[in-house]
Write an enzyme that holds these catalytic residues in place. Structure first.
Site, PDB file in Angstrom:
ATOM      1  N   ARG A   1      42.013   0.865  10.935  1.00 49.58           N
ATOM      2  CA  ARG A   1      43.058  -0.114  10.598  1.00 49.58           C
ATOM      3  C   ARG A   1      43.095  -1.301  11.548  1.00 49.58           C
ATOM      4  O   ARG A   1      43.701  -2.314  11.253  1.00 49.58           O
ATOM      5  CB  ARG A   1      44.418   0.577  10.571  1.00 49.58           C
ATOM      6  CG  ARG A   1      44.587   1.369   9.283  1.00 49.58           C
ATOM      7  CD  ARG A   1      45.830   2.165   9.280  1.00 49.58           C
ATOM      8  NE  ARG A   1      45.801   3.147  10.361  1.00 49.58           N
ATOM      9  CZ  ARG A   1      46.616   4.182  10.445  1.00 49.58           C
ATOM     10  NH1 ARG A   1      47.527   4.371   9.532  1.00 49.58           N
ATOM     11  NH2 ARG A   1      46.542   5.036  11.429  1.00 49.58           N
TER      12      ARG A   1
ATOM     13  N   LYS B   1      38.440  18.454  14.663  1.00 46.67           N
ATOM     14  CA  LYS B   1      39.543  19.370  14.892  1.00 46.67           C
ATOM     15  C   LYS B   1      40.803  18.564  15.152  1.00 46.67           C
ATOM     16  O   LYS B   1      40.677  17.375  15.461  1.00 46.67           O
ATOM     17  CB  LYS B   1      39.230  20.293  16.058  1.00 46.67           C
ATOM     18  CG  LYS B   1      39.003  19.568  17.371  1.00 46.67           C
ATOM     19  CD  LYS B   1      39.128  20.460  18.543  1.00 46.67           C
ATOM     20  CE  LYS B   1      40.557  20.946  18.726  1.00 46.67           C
ATOM     21  NZ  LYS B   1      40.961  21.039  20.133  1.00 46.67           N
TER      22      LYS B   1
ATOM     23  N   ASP C   1      33.351  22.152  15.950  1.00 50.10           N
ATOM     24  CA  ASP C   1      33.928  22.705  17.164  1.00 50.10           C
ATOM     25  C   ASP C   1      32.947  22.290  18.247  1.00 50.10           C
ATOM     26  O   ASP C   1      31.818  22.811  18.298  1.00 50.10           O
ATOM     27  CB  ASP C   1      34.026  24.235  17.092  1.00 50.10           C
ATOM     28  CG  ASP C   1      34.690  24.805  18.332  1.00 50.10           C
ATOM     29  OD1 ASP C   1      34.328  24.365  19.442  1.00 50.10           O
ATOM     30  OD2 ASP C   1      35.567  25.679  18.211  1.00 50.10           O
ATOM     31  N   HIS C   2      33.332  21.352  19.092  1.00 46.88           N
ATOM     32  CA  HIS C   2      32.312  20.758  19.965  1.00 46.88           C
ATOM     33  C   HIS C   2      31.752  21.754  20.973  1.00 46.88           C
ATOM     34  O   HIS C   2      30.679  21.533  21.525  1.00 46.88           O
ATOM     35  CB  HIS C   2      32.833  19.489  20.651  1.00 46.88           C
ATOM     36  CG  HIS C   2      33.754  19.718  21.814  1.00 46.88           C
ATOM     37  ND1 HIS C   2      35.078  20.017  21.650  1.00 46.88           N
ATOM     38  CD2 HIS C   2      33.525  19.704  23.144  1.00 46.88           C
ATOM     39  CE1 HIS C   2      35.620  20.168  22.857  1.00 46.88           C
ATOM     40  NE2 HIS C   2      34.713  19.974  23.777  1.00 46.88           N
TER      41      HIS C   2
ATOM     42  N   LYS D   1      27.520  22.519  22.847  1.00 46.65           N
ATOM     43  CA  LYS D   1      27.167  22.565  24.270  1.00 46.65           C
ATOM     44  C   LYS D   1      25.880  23.364  24.444  1.00 46.65           C
ATOM     45  O   LYS D   1      25.737  24.447  23.869  1.00 46.65           O
ATOM     46  CB  LYS D   1      28.307  23.203  25.091  1.00 46.65           C
ATOM     47  CG  LYS D   1      29.542  22.316  25.175  1.00 46.65           C
ATOM     48  CD  LYS D   1      30.600  22.968  26.037  1.00 46.65           C
ATOM     49  CE  LYS D   1      31.939  22.256  25.921  1.00 46.65           C
ATOM     50  NZ  LYS D   1      32.073  21.076  26.754  1.00 46.65           N
TER      51      LYS D   1
ATOM     52  N   GLU E   1      40.681  24.410  32.911  1.00 50.02           N
ATOM     53  CA  GLU E   1      40.637  22.955  33.084  1.00 50.02           C
ATOM     54  C   GLU E   1      41.555  22.581  34.241  1.00 50.02           C
ATOM     55  O   GLU E   1      42.624  23.176  34.400  1.00 50.02           O
ATOM     56  CB  GLU E   1      41.145  22.262  31.831  1.00 50.02           C
ATOM     57  CG  GLU E   1      40.291  22.504  30.612  1.00 50.02           C
ATOM     58  CD  GLU E   1      40.764  21.663  29.443  1.00 50.02           C
ATOM     59  OE1 GLU E   1      40.229  20.576  29.246  1.00 50.02           O
ATOM     60  OE2 GLU E   1      41.711  22.087  28.752  1.00 50.02           O
TER      61      GLU E   1
ATOM     62  N   ASP F   1      45.111  24.869  20.534  1.00 47.71           N
ATOM     63  CA  ASP F   1      44.189  23.838  21.014  1.00 47.71           C
ATOM     64  C   ASP F   1      42.857  24.420  21.483  1.00 47.71           C
ATOM     65  O   ASP F   1      41.810  23.797  21.313  1.00 47.71           O
ATOM     66  CB  ASP F   1      44.868  23.080  22.177  1.00 47.71           C
ATOM     67  CG  ASP F   1      44.081  21.865  22.628  1.00 47.71           C
ATOM     68  OD1 ASP F   1      43.653  21.079  21.754  1.00 47.71           O
ATOM     69  OD2 ASP F   1      43.911  21.678  23.847  1.00 47.71           O
TER      70      ASP F   1
ATOM     71  N   HIS G   1      37.784  27.208  20.240  1.00 49.79           N
ATOM     72  CA  HIS G   1      36.683  27.262  21.209  1.00 49.79           C
ATOM     73  C   HIS G   1      36.456  28.674  21.764  1.00 49.79           C
ATOM     74  O   HIS G   1      35.332  29.163  21.806  1.00 49.79           O
ATOM     75  CB  HIS G   1      36.944  26.309  22.382  1.00 49.79           C
ATOM     76  CG  HIS G   1      37.219  24.896  21.974  1.00 49.79           C
ATOM     77  ND1 HIS G   1      36.590  24.301  20.920  1.00 49.79           N
ATOM     78  CD2 HIS G   1      38.060  23.945  22.480  1.00 49.79           C
ATOM     79  CE1 HIS G   1      37.020  23.054  20.794  1.00 49.79           C
ATOM     80  NE2 HIS G   1      37.920  22.814  21.724  1.00 49.79           N
TER      81      HIS G   1
ATOM     82  N   LYS H   1      45.523  24.635  31.352  1.00 57.09           N
ATOM     83  CA  LYS H   1      45.460  23.306  31.963  1.00 57.09           C
ATOM     84  C   LYS H   1      46.026  23.415  33.375  1.00 57.09           C
ATOM     85  O   LYS H   1      46.829  24.291  33.678  1.00 57.09           O
ATOM     86  CB  LYS H   1      46.295  22.316  31.159  1.00 57.09           C
ATOM     87  CG  LYS H   1      45.857  22.208  29.709  1.00 57.09           C
ATOM     88  CD  LYS H   1      45.374  20.824  29.384  1.00 57.09           C
ATOM     89  CE  LYS H   1      44.955  20.685  27.940  1.00 57.09           C
ATOM     90  NZ  LYS H   1      43.551  20.301  27.781  1.00 57.09           N
TER      91      LYS H   1
END
Ligand code: BG6
Length: 509
Positions: A56, A165, A194-195, A199, A233, A252, A257, A357
């Site tokens: 946009r 996702k 799903d990244h 990997k 993380e 998440d 994952h 996290k």
């Protein structure tokens, strides 16, 4: 050290137009465009291709090219070279949309793609990529269908769609999303990302398990005592509070994952390495996981939320003080859980998963912990508990694998010590490891869906965790915050394992 061959050599992708919905967004800047540029630089894109940004934002081809140049310079894995960039940028185009459901825009897209088939020789092949927030997935899919862009133009052409996702927020929404998308596209055209599957070290799980005869015979309940998966993380919500506060760590990270890692560790050998055979085995694992009930939700799942603390020697705010987070938020930023897989290979073996996290450091690692020797032969073993053999499969930031073994310390007495046998990618291969998105974009371009999630996989995983989310809605929230930023999570996560006489293991502390 192995010779510096390209990081990966794949088949030859056919000429095609890639359309990125959400082209002005973060994902395109940080991941997709740098990955496409790296593929181009390695000669892995076809000669004839076009990349059309659809968004946009009030841009034109030139603004799109300039913005993407900055993005690749900032986030690219390989340095940007002007001549190469200019050649690549000539393939970039931009289409400004009024909205993701505005059919006029899709008619214009249709015209643009037809024109590109002529000018850029894209052969009628289209790879659509929904890199937008999830609310736009259905409007994009249905609008593509409404203007006939879901069907190939001719017999030898193909049309595929990649869906980012998060895929749904629970079982009902994932099912509804599958139904809407499958109404327009055939399942064989749909590539759910799903990244983690892109990997390198995650793909290596399959190679390690099924290209070596050493471990497979002992890869079961008779020899393995427990499996641990840590995806930690050190970052907080990094300006994504609007998304994260509605979602939380279970949705998440765990549902997608971590469960993907579980499937790769636990699956049976597939009959072949084709997409259907591999995914058939993965889905069987998900269906064999023992469903959580009220009792196990209470006793085998720990949720946490970080309070203020210190990460990397820097004081950081608590989750509830992050911008955009409600001061009384009950969203979990940490989950640890124990699951059981009720099949012959794994019955009775705990799989411990944890993610969070603001933990002390970024590390993704799988620890496969083997049983102790049946007899304690050496004095030293009897005096103190010997270390068990542990296979550490390291995913990031260090990529490699290590096996701990007990050996004799040189000297007159029979004293033992645990040492590591290590394989490290960087020590063995000279070339840089490709980013997950490079591999996944290339696979989608090539039509290889092995590393993408099938509809039944996503539903099987949601089926496991939807009761958990429902129960968490019903139950009074824990006393959040319950772990300080910079620590390994709430104490209950350690107790979860201690109850079974186990403790979390990480390769390097
Ligand atoms: C994403 C999550 O899917 O994965 C993020 O939405 C998370 O919250 C990220 O930070 C982690 O990915 P990686 O590749 O950095 O481990």
């Amino acid at each position: 050290m192995n010779s510096p061959t390209p990081a990966f050599v794949a088949g030859h992708p056919a000429p095609a137009a890639l359309v990125i919905f959400g082209a002005s967004g973060d994902l395109t800047r940080r991941k997709l465009m740098p990955a496409l540029y790296a593929l181009y630089a390695h000669g892995l894109l076809p000669q004839q291709f076009a990349i059309v940004g659809f968004s946009r934002r009030d841009w034109d081809d030139d603004t799109f090219r300039a913005t993407m140049r900055d993005a690749v310079a900032a986030f690219g894995r390989i340095p940007l070279e002007t001549a190469r960039w200019d050649a690549f940028a000539a393939h970039l185009f931009y289409l400004k949309a009024q909205g993701y459901d505005n059919l006029d825009d899709y008619h214009r897209l249709h015209e643009r793609l037809t024109a590109l088939d002529e000018s850029a020789h894209t052969a009628g092949n289209r790879l659509f990529y929904a890199a937008t927030p999830p609310q736009a997935f259905v409007p994009i899919v249905e609008s593509l269908g409404a203007v006939g862009l879901n069907h190939p133009l001719h017999e030898s052409a193909w049309v595929r769609i990649v869906i980012e996702k998060p895929f749904g927020t629970d079982l009902a929404s994932a099912r509804a999303l599958n139904t809407r998308i499958q109404h327009v596209f055939d399942e064989s055209q749909i590539y759910r990302i799903d990244h983690y599957l892109g990997k390198e070290a995650v793909q290596n799980l399959l190679a390690f398990r099924f290209a070596n005869s050493l471990f497979e015979p002992i890869w079961n309940r008779n020899h393995i005592e427990q499996v641990q998966i840590t995806v930690a993380e050190s970052i907080g919500v990094e300006g994504r509070a609007g998304y994260y506060d509605r979602v939380g760590a279970l949705r998440d990270m765990v549902q997608n994952h971590l469960m993907q890692l579980v499937t790769l560790i636990a699956m049976e050998p597939p009959a072949s390495f084709d997409a259907e055979a591999v995914r058939n085995e993965k889905v069987k694992v998900l269906r064999a996981v023992r469903p959580f009930d009220d009792e196990t939700i209470r006793t085998r799942i720990v949720r946490g939320q970080y309070g203020p603390g210190v990460v990397n020697e820097r004081p950081v705010r608590g989750y509830r003080e992050e911008e955009g987070v409600a001061p009384n938020s009950t969203t979990e930023t940490y989950v640890a859980l124990q699951l059981e897989i009720d099949n012959w290979r794994w019955a009775g073996i705990p799989f411990y998963l944890r993610t969070g996290k603001r933990l002390p450091r970024k590390v993704s690692e799988i620890a496969v912990i083997f049983r102790r020797p049946p007899l304690l032969l050496f004095d030293d073993q009897r005096r103190r508990k010997m270390e068990q053999n542990v296979l550490y499969l390291q995913i990031q930031p260090h990529e490699g694998l290590s096996l701990s073994v007990n050996i004799k310390i040189p000297g007159a007495t029979m004293r033992l010590e645990s040492v590591m046998m290590d394989f490290c990618y960087h020590g063995s291969f000279e070339f840089a490891i490709p980013e997950a998105y490079e591999r996944l974009l290339l696979d989608a371009w090539l039509g290889d869906a092995t590393l993408f999630i099938r509809a039944d996989e996503t539903e099987a995983s949601w089926a496991l965790f939807t009761p958990v989310l429902d129960a968490w809605q019903r139950l009074p929230p824990p006393a959040f915050p319950n772990y300080a930023a910079g620590t390994w999570g709430p104490p209950e996560a350690d107790e979860l394992l201690a109850r079974n006489g186990h403790a979390w293991k990480l390769m390097v502390l």
